[in-house]
Design an enzyme around this catalytic site. Structure first.
Site, PDB file in Angstrom:
ATOM      1  N   HIS A 168     -11.330  -3.208 -10.271  1.00  0.00           N
ATOM      2  CA  HIS A 168      -9.851  -3.208 -10.205  1.00  0.00           C
ATOM      3  C   HIS A 168      -9.344  -2.477  -8.962  1.00  0.00           C
ATOM      4  O   HIS A 168      -8.231  -1.963  -8.967  1.00  0.00           O
ATOM      5  CB  HIS A 168      -9.238  -2.560 -11.457  1.00  0.00           C
ATOM      6  CG  HIS A 168      -9.817  -3.056 -12.741  1.00  0.00           C
ATOM      7  ND1 HIS A 168      -9.302  -4.111 -13.448  1.00  0.00           N
ATOM      8  CD2 HIS A 168     -10.921  -2.647 -13.427  1.00  0.00           C
ATOM      9  CE1 HIS A 168     -10.032  -4.329 -14.539  1.00  0.00           C
ATOM     10  NE2 HIS A 168     -11.027  -3.458 -14.529  1.00  0.00           N
ATOM     11  N   SER A 225      -0.398  -4.469  19.477  1.00  0.00           N
ATOM     12  CA  SER A 225       0.952  -4.977  19.205  1.00  0.00           C
ATOM     13  C   SER A 225       1.769  -4.916  20.488  1.00  0.00           C
ATOM     14  O   SER A 225       1.597  -4.006  21.302  1.00  0.00           O
ATOM     15  CB  SER A 225       1.606  -4.118  18.129  1.00  0.00           C
ATOM     16  OG  SER A 225       3.021  -4.172  18.243  1.00  0.00           O
ATOM     17  N   LYS A 256      -0.865   0.486  17.619  1.00  0.00           N
ATOM     18  CA  LYS A 256      -1.538  -0.440  16.717  1.00  0.00           C
ATOM     19  C   LYS A 256      -2.900  -0.917  17.204  1.00  0.00           C
ATOM     20  O   LYS A 256      -3.109  -1.150  18.376  1.00  0.00           O
ATOM     21  CB  LYS A 256      -0.663  -1.673  16.464  1.00  0.00           C
ATOM     22  CG  LYS A 256       0.578  -1.425  15.642  1.00  0.00           C
ATOM     23  CD  LYS A 256       0.301  -0.856  14.251  1.00  0.00           C
ATOM     24  CE  LYS A 256      -0.361  -1.853  13.337  1.00  0.00           C
ATOM     25  NZ  LYS A 256       0.563  -2.938  12.939  1.00  0.00           N
ATOM     26  N   GLU A 262      -8.615 -10.983   9.665  1.00  0.00           N
ATOM     27  CA  GLU A 262      -7.454 -11.637   9.051  1.00  0.00           C
ATOM     28  C   GLU A 262      -7.473 -13.142   9.293  1.00  0.00           C
ATOM     29  O   GLU A 262      -7.146 -13.943   8.418  1.00  0.00           O
ATOM     30  CB  GLU A 262      -6.157 -11.055   9.631  1.00  0.00           C
ATOM     31  CG  GLU A 262      -5.917  -9.619   9.224  1.00  0.00           C
ATOM     32  CD  GLU A 262      -4.787  -9.002  10.042  1.00  0.00           C
ATOM     33  OE1 GLU A 262      -3.703  -8.850   9.485  1.00  0.00           O
ATOM     34  OE2 GLU A 262      -4.995  -8.694  11.225  1.00  0.00           O
TER      35      GLU A 262
END
Ligand code: ARG
Length: 455
Positions: A156, A277, A283, A290
């Site tokens: 979980h 970024s 960043k 991804e």
């Protein structure tokens, strides 16, 4: 370009229709297989005296030249061709003269395209297998270095019990091993030679498919001409296998994305596999992971397209089948690119051992071990579970871990608890005693690694 089938028609094909049904833009990818298939077919025609050996020779020579010129980029494919098959036949005839028109004896584009696709996929399956092997090797190499690197195992997404990084990585090795075996299954069913099926009902010429199969390295022959030209199960099987590989990559990528957050800080990805970024200077984003996660969806999409395309088709060939190619090509390209990026991204990531260990020590991942300890002292498990729940609850209020409690504090819960409790709840120890086959102890993990390496 003149049409292979123009004779029966009085009117020109509508230009919109022309553009709509042409597959050249994508099926030119198959040119190499189409030529190799034609060479094998022509040789067989010559051998069986269906055309004369001299004619076969001329055709083969022409096709070989065509291959060399195409590979060198010396000829451009005529843009108005219907598909790669008609296009190459026309180029051949322009090169060798009327004898080129004999190549299509005892063959249809229906069995021809099935052959090309099977040849293409056989090669790609081998390549995907090679990439999977490389990935498995990379995972094993990292795992060998992290047999003792403890980390929390989760259920979980809540910290559950301690495992090691090696153990965690080996879970993925198991998935990729299953994928590899699925690829092998799929290869066997792709490795079937369909030529001889003609358009749908075979041919009146005394062809010998086994000669063609031997030349092209196929191990089986199609056993039904209707099925031979309309079967795309092998494409679906490959797409399904690819979808599962992507699922496995995607789950792993999700973990990599999580692990590289400041909140987890289990790993840092190499600069080479991240991006920044345009606005936020600080960043460093895990784009590769991804994107692989994102591209998984398009592979699922292709699988569903293929299944849907097939489900209503009467036997045998229908033009719908032409839709198999873009879906399959996209699956192959997406899968290969994902594997190609994933492997070095993994190999170059920095693993923050201390943070993994810290996370394993927090979060009461040794609570089950404390309960097991009490069981060994004679308390029934259900009672031990209750007691440890209470201890955890109190620790949470005191902001302490189980290791922080003094023996005096432990004694308040049970007089059966002794000094040896600390060894029992030591995280390294918790991992080391889980020696069941497939468990996280360094010895069990090493055994599995060795077994896989032997294979
Ligand atoms: N371009 C076609 C395909 O990919 C080749 C077979 C054409 N056959 C036909 N009967 N029109 O399926």
């Amino acid at each position: 370009m003149t049409k292979l089938w123009g004779g029966r028609f009085q009117k020109k094909t509508n230009q919109l229709m022309e553009d709509f049904h042409s597959s050249l833009l994508f099926d030119q990818k198959l040119y190499k297989y189409d030529i190799l298939g034609s060479i094998a077919h022509a040789r067989m025609l010559g051998q069986k005296k269906i055309i004369s050996p001299a004619e076969a020779e001329k055709i083969v020579k022409g096709l070989e030249e065509l291959m060399t010129e195409l590979e060198a980029g010396h000829i451009e494919l005529p843009k108005d061709a219907e598909d790669i098959h008609s296009c190459l036949e026309e180029l051949l005839t322009a090169k060798v003269g009327p004898v080129g028109k004999m190549l299509h004896t005892a063959r249809s584009r229906n069995d021809q395209v099935a052959l090309d696709l099977r040849m293409y996929l056989k090669e790609e399956i081998k390549e995907v297998k090679r990439l999977l092997n490389e990935l498995i090797r990379t995972l094993l190499e990292i795992a060998e270095k992290h047999l003792d690197t403890v980390m929390p195992g989760y259920t979980h997404l809540q910290r559950a019990q301690p495992v090691t990084l090696a153990h965690h990585l080996l879970a993925y090795v198991q998935m990729f091993e299953r994928d590899r075996s699925r690829l092998e299954d799929c290869y066997r069913r792709t490795d079937v030679m369909p030529l001889g099926a003609g358009a749908l009902a075979g041919t009146t010429f005394p062809v010998e498919p086994k000669i063609v199969a031997a030349e092209l390295g196929f191990s089986a022959l199609a056993k039904n001409s209707l099925d031979a030209v309309s079967d795309r199960d092998f494409v679906v099987e490959f797409a399904a296998t690819a979808a599962l590989i992507m699922v496995h990559l995607s789950r792993f990528c999700e973990e990599i994305v999580l692990w590289s957050t400041a909140e987890f800080a289990f790993i840092e990805l190499d600069d080479a596999f991240t991006t920044g970024s345009s606005m936020m200077p600080q960043k460093k984003n895990p784009d590769a992971a991804e994107l692989i996660r994102g591209k998984t969806g398009r592979v699922f999409g292709s699988l569903i397209s293929l299944l849907t395309m097939l489900k209503g088709l009467p036997l045998a060939y229908n033009k719908d089948l032409q839709e198999d190619k873009e879906a399959l090509f996209d699956v192959v390209d997406t899968l290969k690119k994902s594997l190609l990026v994933f492997c070095p991204m993994l190999a170059t990531m920095e693993i923050k051992k201390e943070n993994l260990a810290l996370a394993a020590r927090g979060g009461f991942t040794n609570a089950t071990d404390l309960a097991d300890y009490l069981v060994q002292k004679g308390i029934p498990f259900r009672e031990a579970h209750q007691l440890v729940s209470k201890i955890v609850y109190d620790c949470l209020k005191l902001n302490k871990t189980l290791e922080d409690l003094s023996l005096e504090e432990y004694k308040k819960y049970s007089s059966l608890i002794d000094e040896d409790v600390y060894a029992a709840i030591n995280i390294q120890h918790c991992v080391a005693v889980r020696q069941v086959l497939g468990g996280p102890s360094p010895a069990s993990v090493l055994e599995v690694i060795q077994r896989i390496k032997e294979k």
